[in-house]
Design a protein around this motif. Structure first.
Motif, mmCIF file in Angstrom:
data_model
loop_
_atom_site.group_PDB
_atom_site.id
_atom_site.type_symbol
_atom_site.label_atom_id
_atom_site.label_comp_id
_atom_site.label_asym_id
_atom_site.label_seq_id
_atom_site.Cartn_x
_atom_site.Cartn_y
_atom_site.Cartn_z
ATOM 1 N N GLY A 1 -26.156 71.195 -50.077
ATOM 2 C CA GLY A 1 -25.553 71.590 -51.466
ATOM 3 C C GLY A 1 -25.004 73.129 -51.480
ATOM 4 N N ARG A 2 -26.202 73.979 -51.946
ATOM 5 C CA ARG A 2 -26.019 75.359 -52.072
ATOM 6 C C ARG A 2 -25.699 75.911 -50.606
ATOM 7 N NH1 ARG A 2 -29.720 80.484 -53.783
ATOM 8 N NH2 ARG A 2 -28.322 81.933 -52.915
ATOM 9 N N ASP A 3 -26.467 75.231 -49.528
ATOM 10 C CA ASP A 3 -26.232 75.962 -48.295
ATOM 11 C C ASP A 3 -24.828 75.965 -47.746
ATOM 12 O OD1 ASP A 3 -26.321 73.378 -48.296
ATOM 13 O OD2 ASP A 3 -27.594 73.135 -46.544
ATOM 14 N N PHE A 4 -24.393 74.853 -47.943
ATOM 15 C CA PHE A 4 -22.735 74.833 -47.444
ATOM 16 C C PHE A 4 -21.811 75.742 -48.519
ATOM 17 C CE2 PHE A 4 -23.456 70.050 -46.390
ATOM 18 C CZ PHE A 4 -24.183 70.396 -45.244
ATOM 19 N N HIS A 5 -22.242 75.839 -49.836
ATOM 20 C CA HIS A 5 -21.580 76.817 -50.595
ATOM 21 C C HIS A 5 -21.742 78.271 -50.099
ATOM 22 C CE1 HIS A 5 -19.915 78.826 -54.133
ATOM 23 N NE2 HIS A 5 -21.005 79.503 -54.274
ATOM 24 N N ASP A 6 -23.018 78.537 -49.998
ATOM 25 C CA ASP A 6 -23.335 79.951 -49.446
ATOM 26 C C ASP A 6 -22.483 80.281 -47.829
ATOM 27 O OD1 ASP A 6 -24.796 80.210 -51.363
ATOM 28 O OD2 ASP A 6 -26.824 80.587 -50.250
ATOM 29 N N VAL B 1 -17.498 71.144 -63.876
ATOM 30 C CA VAL B 1 -17.899 71.237 -62.403
ATOM 31 C C VAL B 1 -19.069 71.037 -62.254
ATOM 32 C CG1 VAL B 1 -17.582 72.782 -60.243
ATOM 33 C CG2 VAL B 1 -15.693 72.978 -62.071
ATOM 34 N N ARG B 2 -19.614 70.280 -61.256
ATOM 35 C CA ARG B 2 -20.892 69.960 -60.983
ATOM 36 C C ARG B 2 -21.157 70.454 -59.594
ATOM 37 N NH1 ARG B 2 -24.720 67.000 -64.254
ATOM 38 N NH2 ARG B 2 -25.702 67.597 -62.417
ATOM 39 N N GLU B 3 -22.552 70.471 -59.463
ATOM 40 C CA GLU B 3 -22.998 70.999 -58.093
ATOM 41 C C GLU B 3 -22.875 69.870 -57.034
ATOM 42 O OE1 GLU B 3 -27.315 72.734 -56.390
ATOM 43 O OE2 GLU B 3 -27.318 71.316 -58.044
ATOM 44 N N PRO B 4 -22.779 70.311 -55.721
ATOM 45 C CA PRO B 4 -22.364 69.242 -54.857
ATOM 46 C C PRO B 4 -23.338 68.371 -54.720
ATOM 47 C CG PRO B 4 -22.874 71.365 -53.740
ATOM 48 C CD PRO B 4 -22.950 71.739 -55.261
ATOM 49 N N ARG C 1 -14.040 67.513 -49.444
ATOM 50 C CA ARG C 1 -14.001 69.111 -49.344
ATOM 51 C C ARG C 1 -13.775 69.586 -51.154
ATOM 52 N NH1 ARG C 1 -11.009 72.956 -45.381
ATOM 53 N NH2 ARG C 1 -11.652 75.168 -46.382
ATOM 54 N N VAL C 2 -12.816 68.804 -51.563
ATOM 55 C CA VAL C 2 -12.707 68.901 -53.152
ATOM 56 C C VAL C 2 -12.598 67.253 -53.690
ATOM 57 C CG1 VAL C 2 -11.183 69.676 -54.824
ATOM 58 C CG2 VAL C 2 -11.347 70.880 -52.801
ATOM 59 N N GLU C 3 -13.320 67.178 -54.895
ATOM 60 C CA GLU C 3 -13.392 66.053 -55.358
ATOM 61 C C GLU C 3 -13.037 65.958 -56.799
ATOM 62 O OE1 GLU C 3 -16.788 63.205 -53.525
ATOM 63 O OE2 GLU C 3 -17.780 65.135 -54.102
ATOM 64 N N GLY D 1 -17.488 68.889 -54.833
ATOM 65 C CA GLY D 1 -17.089 68.981 -53.336
ATOM 66 C C GLY D 1 -17.864 69.900 -52.480
ATOM 67 N N VAL D 2 -17.320 70.691 -51.643
ATOM 68 C CA VAL D 2 -17.979 71.276 -50.480
ATOM 69 C C VAL D 2 -17.440 72.689 -50.618
ATOM 70 C CG1 VAL D 2 -18.663 71.467 -47.895
ATOM 71 C CG2 VAL D 2 -18.035 69.111 -49.175
ATOM 72 N N ASP D 3 -16.136 72.717 -50.737
ATOM 73 C CA ASP D 3 -15.684 74.308 -50.806
ATOM 74 C C ASP D 3 -15.313 74.543 -52.169
ATOM 75 O OD1 ASP D 3 -14.082 76.354 -50.622
ATOM 76 O OD2 ASP D 3 -12.385 75.417 -49.199
ATOM 77 N N TYR D 4 -15.999 75.340 -52.531
ATOM 78 C CA TYR D 4 -16.111 75.593 -54.250
ATOM 79 C C TYR D 4 -14.989 76.537 -54.743
ATOM 80 C CZ TYR D 4 -19.256 72.007 -55.818
ATOM 81 O OH TYR D 4 -19.806 70.866 -56.312
ATOM 82 N N ARG D 5 -14.499 77.558 -53.731
ATOM 83 C CA ARG D 5 -13.353 78.285 -54.124
ATOM 84 C C ARG D 5 -12.381 77.090 -54.309
ATOM 85 N NH1 ARG D 5 -14.840 82.396 -49.942
ATOM 86 N NH2 ARG D 5 -15.351 84.507 -51.160
#
Length: 436
Positions: free
Chosen positions: A5-10, A152-155, A165-167, A199-203
């Motif tokens: 989750g946040r690890d992938f965002h970071d 927008v929800r957390e992954p 990547r984007v859902e 998703g995964v890529d929050y930008r």
């Protein structure tokens, strides 16, 4: 150190494109969303999501942390998951430091992205405080004012990370094939006619959401930091867990950064609990952040109430709220009691497979069953446990239509819960921090 989750965002916003830092591995947390890593099937963070030539990045159990530090000569360990005690964080730090690495936590300045549209963030000090109900009330208010809202929800990126990547979830067909836990994140918003992005890529996620909306609404899962820089930040404190606002990471950070605090579930709490939760909110939130109050109102459709009255009921609740959220029960328990169930069936003697392991792990639970469904096997164990318990009725307090995802002999009655503000309303709360 993360939990998919946040690890992938970071990684995406701070580490991926830094030529001076190479991420050599992700570790997956034990018990953080129990079962999620097996269901996700994530053995590697795929090469398609890393810089050209970098290749895939292994995802390994957190138990291997010390060996990783030694084998890869790791300089820094980043802690990147949520809804854990401060003590838990420092035990993780101690393992990293003992292995010889530095230990860091990336803060809002590093991980919150800028969004073109105004961002309203709804966060909490723990999972299960009622964020989605407050976010839903805000969305209804914004919609009534003629504004397009994107949630927008957390992954919850289980499965193919490249594909996810984007859902975008806009109707029931978009939810087909998702796990129970994913549906708990998205379904109630979709059922209300709102479009949800994750998703995964929050930008990229926020870019897509802001293109489609006048206002972006962050409905933060767990008690995670908002992934976008909010224009207005409302943070919930649960009156039934009044001291948790200063005991959990990163919930305390959320509260200390709030523009407004909201003490929830006051109708189910004692006066002492409300006073303690209010004190925690007032002490930790910024001096100029007002503290408001709200109830969590549980209801069952009138035509369904007679199924509960006098029945032996098995209560099934939202999984994450009961497990790593630490709550003893949820809306299903309240509904079974309110509408006259003769008894609550204890699922523990009948639990099978992974559900038996869940109840053994979380021994604070009493006569309630978490709706674990990170995989087909867990859903099958959930169905088998319910049928073995042989209740007259299942009272479901999950945010989803449980009857649509499990096939069981007993009828399933759905308990709904909504926020009712005591000293304000959704419009006034929004107007206090957002130019509408």
């Amino acid at each position: 150190m993360g939990a998919a989750g946040r690890d992938f965002h970071d990684y995406f916003v701070e580490l991926r494109d830094d030529p001076d830092r190479e991420v050599v591995a992700f570790t997956r947390a034990p018990g953080q969303n129990l079962g999620e890593t097996d269901a996700a099937g994530i053995a590697d963070f795929p090469a398609e999501l890393t810089p050209e030539g970098r290749g895939a990045i292994p995802v390994v159990p957190e138990a291997d942390l010390a060996d990783l530090v030694a084998e890869r000569d790791v300089d820094t360990v980043y802690f990147s998951y949520s809804d854990v005690t401060h003590e838990h964080v420092m035990h993780a730090a101690s393992r990293a430091l003992a292995a010889g690495a530095d230990f860091e936590i990336l803060g809002p300045r590093s991980v919150q992205v800028d969004v073109d549209a105004p961002v309203v963030a709804v966060n909490a000090v723990r999972t299960g405080c009622g964020k989605s109900q407050v976010a839903g009330a805000f969305a209804d208010e914004l919609d009534a004012r003629g504004l397009d809202v994107a949630v927008v929800r957390e992954p919850m990126p289980y499965g193919d990370l490249v594909e996810k990547r984007v859902e975008r979830f806009a109707d029931e067909t978009d939810l087909a094939g998702l796990t129970v836990e994913e549906r708990e994140e998205y379904e109630q918003h979709v059922a209300a006619g709102r479009v949800v992005y994750a998703g995964v890529d929050y930008r990229a996620v926020f870019d897509r959401a802001s293109e489609a909306a006048d206002v972006v609404l962050w409905d933060g899962g767990n008690n995670e930091l908002a992934f976008a820089r909010p224009d207005y930040h409302v943070v919930l404190v649960d009156a039934l867990r009044p001291d948790h606002g200063e005991r959990y990471h990163p919930g305390e950070t959320n509260l200390r950064r709030a523009d407004a605090a909201l003490v929830t579930k006051e109708n189910a709490a004692t006066d002492d609990q409300i006073a303690e939760a209010t004190d925690v909110a007032a002490r930790l939130a910024p001096d100029d952040a007002p503290v408001h109050h709200a109830d969590s109102v549980v209801s069952v459709a009138e035509a369904e109430r007679e199924r509960i009255a006098g029945a032996d009921a098995l209560v099934v609740e939202d999984g994450p709220t009961l497990t790593h959220g630490g709550a003893p029960h949820g809306a299903g328990y309240v509904a079974a009691d309110r509408y006259g169930a003769a008894s609550l069936v204890d699922p523990a003697p009948h639990a099978v497979g992974e559900l038996a392991a869940v109840l053994e792990e979380y021994d604070h639970l009493n006569r309630v069953l978490p709706a674990m469904g990170y995989s087909d096997a867990q859903v099958a164990d959930l169905e088998a446990t319910i049928d073995a318990a042989d209740p007259d009725v299942v009272v479901a307090g999950t945010p989803i239509d449980l009857a649509a995802v499990v096939d069981v002999d007993a009828p399933v009655v759905r308990a709904h819960y909504d926020v009712e503000f005591r000293d304000t309303d959704a419009g006034a709360l929004l107007e206090a921090g957002l130019d509408l």
